[in-house]
Design an enzyme around this catalytic site. Structure first.
Site, short mmCIF file in Angstrom:
data_model
loop_
_atom_site.label_atom_id
_atom_site.label_comp_id
_atom_site.label_asym_id
_atom_site.label_seq_id
_atom_site.Cartn_x
_atom_site.Cartn_y
_atom_site.Cartn_z
N GLU A 168 0.87 -1.18 0.00
CA GLU A 168 0.00 0.00 0.00
C GLU A 168 0.90 1.22 0.00
OE1 GLU A 168 -2.61 0.28 3.40
OE2 GLU A 168 -3.69 1.97 2.51
N CYS A 211 -6.45 0.80 3.12
CA CYS A 211 -7.40 1.91 3.01
C CYS A 211 -7.31 2.63 1.67
CB CYS A 211 -7.15 2.90 4.14
SG CYS A 211 -7.44 2.21 5.76
N ASN A 224 -12.31 -3.45 1.63
CA ASN A 224 -11.24 -3.49 2.63
C ASN A 224 -11.77 -2.99 3.96
OD1 ASN A 224 -8.28 -3.58 3.45
ND2 ASN A 224 -8.82 -1.46 3.95
N GLU A 225 -11.91 -3.87 4.90
CA GLU A 225 -12.30 -3.50 6.27
C GLU A 225 -13.58 -2.66 6.28
OE1 GLU A 225 -9.12 -1.57 8.37
OE2 GLU A 225 -7.84 -3.34 8.30
O1 AHR Z 1 -1.87 -1.54 7.06
C1 AHR Z 1 -2.27 -0.27 7.39
C2 AHR Z 1 -3.78 -0.09 7.38
O2 AHR Z 1 -4.36 -0.89 8.35
C3 AHR Z 1 -4.49 -0.47 6.13
O3 AHR Z 1 -4.51 0.53 5.19
C4 AHR Z 1 -5.87 -0.78 6.61
O4 AHR Z 1 -6.50 -1.75 5.82
C5 AHR Z 1 -5.67 -1.22 8.02
O5 AHR Z 1 -6.54 -0.60 8.88
#
Ligand code: AHR
Length: 760
Positions: free
Chosen positions: A29, A219, A342-343
């Site tokens: 990321e 994120c 994602n989450e």
């Molecule tokens: O790994 C860092 C962050 O942690 C990521 O962007 C998110 O998916 C998680 O909350």
């Protein structure tokens, strides 16, 4: 020296179970300058003059640049090189333009760099000079001619005559007016072409032999707000035409490592791609909550997802397969996994949009394994709802995330043994929340557990992967780096040891001579109050029936100790009144192991109970949404500790009522798999964690008589458990040795991999 204890590792005949073949992968990321300023080999920062205040307070088109101006350097937007790259610089000579890069630009003698930029000048050709200059000397230098009329892409090679750290400098002579944009300086590879990836970081990733790579987040995949969502099509054109975005981690995303480069990275490392697309909703942490793509725009968005699969895998005579081929990749990228979401908070909008995407992929690409999402924690409301939704829909796999302390990982080695048949698991983000040996060993123990249940756990990736020293928003990370160094953590070595030696058939293991470590409540402790970010008065304080003096805590966060407690039997009542500040307060109860009751956690939006072990706190119960502490309005808090049970009442509402997790910790953990060696014989790969101050000597019994066996043993050991810090290299590195194949030495606080083979 401490005596060793003897244990026995009995490896049973294999169960006919195949080890999950893609288990160990990477999570990438753009966080902590992982891509821009990191894996992206680009040395110029803000080469497009597109930085702005939405990226970061105080940033603008000239961030990272300085111009030593006799006349002018002016940011303009009329007739730019591309609408997506609206800002450029008009320079009126004489002027010297300097870019700082990311903490400077490192050179080594003889190293070639490719400098390129778009430039526009008047009716005559313009001659500019460019250099990488340290404080006193030119480390590399070249001249560039800009042809007359319109924008031209200009390039030259600068070869370093000395090693050092410098800045890029471009000199525009007197009398010339030159427009400049998309300035790029990249190290050149052996073929003289500019590199896409920084070589030392690329090598560190290759050494992890990843089976898959997840991208672009995290994120970043769903973004803060709909305008910030990651749309893959805007990242595959020429770099200067890509849509650049504020990075929700507080900087700028050039997206020079976009989807094409991501697929190229997968090829370069031998990994299969695992892209994560937004499930049609942005991150719920956006002010006002998650926003969804409009109903009537969802078909187009879903088509984009299908097009991504075609771009990766489609034959060159399909529209997006042709696009890939035109970009130099006639062969497909072999995409087999696709993460959706994602989450995310599992809302009705999420369910609706996720279902549309998953249905479309199932119909058009049944060969793709779609991975659903289950919130940011290994438990909790979105975890339960995400799993229920996935079961209902028959989703192939679910992405689980959890950042927990080492104790949690040791307690949960066999977590996946209890899973019901249904969707399989991708442990997409996990870390034991520090860079110590203790955390690395806890992760290793957990990873043995992941490998143990291949019918359940198919994929796993530690997160985050990369962080530039001085530019991190999240720690711990797997690999730190500076402009010139790569600093692998102890967790990196653990990951590498897992991925480098993999078996193919799983074996049951019976471990004797060691028991799991009991977890108990501390025998003594105290009550402390603290309120970082607020000043709070506490009155009517009654602790275990005794009335205490009123106290006040200040916004500096300095704790005030109220008195001693028995952490297994304590009752507290108090009235808290906020005097000033934006946050709430924290009631801390316990000793080495302690509870924190946060009244006004998460920016004063919730209540939460955390538990600290190994000096790291985990969310234990909550966060539960709450109206927050209001200045001048008293809040009555009651906390009752009764054995493992915790009860918290706020203004007479029972908000937290749960049992603390006192399951024992598995600190000595062993796994075994076998594989067929090149000569047709069977080899065994044994992994063992000894997260303990006592050394162990393990007798190994294999399921087949071997005659004489020999082992290649790799050991990560030799440091104290709490050694290891963010932004530094691991205090220890793995050491390989040859040993007899029937005994394994497990030093204190160690992780060992042994490959055992028959002596011919
Ligand atoms: O790994 C860092 C962050 O942690 C990521 O962007 C998110 O998916 C998680 O909350």
């Amino acid at each position: 020296m401490t005596a060793s204890e003897r244990i026995t590792i009995d490896v049973g005949a294999h169960e006919g179970v195949e080890v999950a073949p893609d288990l160990w992968g990477l999570f990438i990321e753009d966080l902590n300058d992982a891509l821009d300023g990191g894996l992206n080999a680009e040395c110029v920062r803000n080469g497009d003059f597109e930085f702005n205040a939405d990226d970061h307070d105080g940033w603008d088109a000239l961030t990272a640049w300085s111009a030593y101006v006799v006349h002018r350097a002016e940011v303009r937007t009329d007739a730019p090189i591309h609408a997506n790259n609206a800002h450029y610089l008009r320079l009126t000579g004489p002027v010297t333009l300097v870019n700082d890069g990311w903490d400077g630009i490192g050179t080594t003698t003889g190293q070639a760099f490719r400098l390129s930029f778009f430039a526009r000048t008047g009716a005559e050709p313009a001659s500019l000079s460019a250099a990488i200059r340290s404080r006193d000397n030119d480390l590399a230098r070249a001249e560039v001619t800009v042809p007359p009329g319109g924008w031209h892409r200009c390039e030259t090679t600068l070869t370093a005559v000395a090693g050092g750290r410098g800045r890029l400098r471009i000199d525009i002579p007197a009398g010339l007016v030159v427009d400049l944009d998309h300035v790029s300086l990249r190290p050149a590879g052996p073929d003289g072409e500019p590199l896409t990836f920084r070589p030392d970081l690329l090598q560190a990733l290759k050494d992890l032999r990843p089976s898959f790579i997840r991208f672009p987040g995290g994120c970043v995949a769903h973004g803060l707000g709909l305008d910030n969502m990651y749309h893959w099509k805007t990242t595959v054109g020429p770099r200067h035409e890509r849509v650049q975005l504020p990075n929700l981690w507080g900087y700028h995303q050039s997206r020079q490592i976009g989807y094409l480069e991501y697929f190229e990275l997968c090829q370069a490392t031998g990994a299969t791609p695992l892209p994560v697309v937004a499930a049609g909703v942005c991150c719920q942490n956006y002010p006002g909550g998650a926003q969804s793509i409009d109903d009537d725009a969802m078909d187009a968005y879903t088509q984009d997802v299908l097009d991504l699969i075609e771009f990766a895998n489609g034959p060159a005579d399909t529209p997006w397969g042709a696009r890939r081929a035109a970009l130099g990749h006639p062969e497909p990228f072999n995409l087999r996994y696709l993460g959706v979401g994602n989450e995310d908070e599992i809302t009705d909008d999420f369910r609706d949009r996720y279902a549309r995407i998953e249905d479309a992929v199932r119909e058009r690409h049944p060969e793709i394994c779609v991975i659903g999402t289950s919130g940011p924690q290994f438990f909790g409301r979105d975890f339960e709802a995400g799993w229920a939704f996935a079961r209902e829909r028959g989703t192939a796999m679910v992405d689980e995330h959890g950042y927990r302390n080492p104790r949690w990982f040791h307690q949960n080695v066999d977590r996946y043994g209890a899973y019901e048949p249904g969707p399989q698991v991708y442990v997409g983000e996990y870390a034991a929340r520090s860079n110590t040996i203790r955390s690395a060993l806890a992760e290793a123990a957990y990873m043995i557990g992941l490998e143990r249940y291949p019918g359940v756990v198919r994929l796993a990736s530690y997160a985050p992967l990369l962080a530039r020293v001085g530019h991190a928003q999240w720690v711990p990370d797997l690999i730190y780096f500076t402009a010139t160094e790569v600093l692998p953590s102890a967790s990196y070595h653990v990951q590498r040891m897992f991925s480098q030696e993999r078996g193919t058939r799983l074996h049951p293991v019976t471990l004797s001579g060691v028991e799991p470590e009991p977890v108990t409540l501390p025998e003594t402790g105290s009550l402390r109050l603290t309120s970082p970010g607020a000043s709070v008065d506490y009155t009517d304080v009654v602790l275990d029936g005794l009335v205490r003096q009123p106290v006040t805590t200040g916004s500096s966060g300095e704790p005030v100790e109220v008195g001693g407690i028995d952490p297994a039997a304590a009752t507290l009542e108090l009235t808290a009144t906020k005097r000033a500040g934006g946050e709430g307060f924290v009631v801390e109860l316990g000793g080495d192991s302690y509870l924190q009751v946060h009244v006004g956690a998460w920016e004063n939006k919730s209540t939460l109970v955390m538990r600290g072990d190994d000096d790291i706190t985990n969310d234990d119960h909550g966060p539960l949404r709450w109206q927050g502490m209001q200045t001048g309005i008293p809040v009555r808090v009651k906390v009752r500790l009764d054995g493992a049970r915790v009860r918290v009442r706020i203004d007479d509402e029972l908000r937290h009522d749960y049992e603390q997790d006192l399951r024992p910790e598995h600190r000595v953990v062993v796994g075994a798999a076998s594989r067929t060696a090149a000569d047709g014989t069977t080899e065994y790969v044994i992994r063992a964690v000894n997260a303990h101050p006592i050394a162990r000597v393990a007798s190994i019994r294999l399921p087949e008589p071997f005659g004489t066996a020999v082992a290649t043993v790799t050991t990560l050991a030799g440091a104290r458990p709490d050694d290891g810090l963010p932004f530094t290299s691991s205090p220890v590195t793995p050491v390989a040795a040859t040993a007899a194949g029937d005994t394994l030495n497990l030093p204190p606080w160690s992780f060992v991999t042994a490959v055992i083979r028959r002596v011919p």
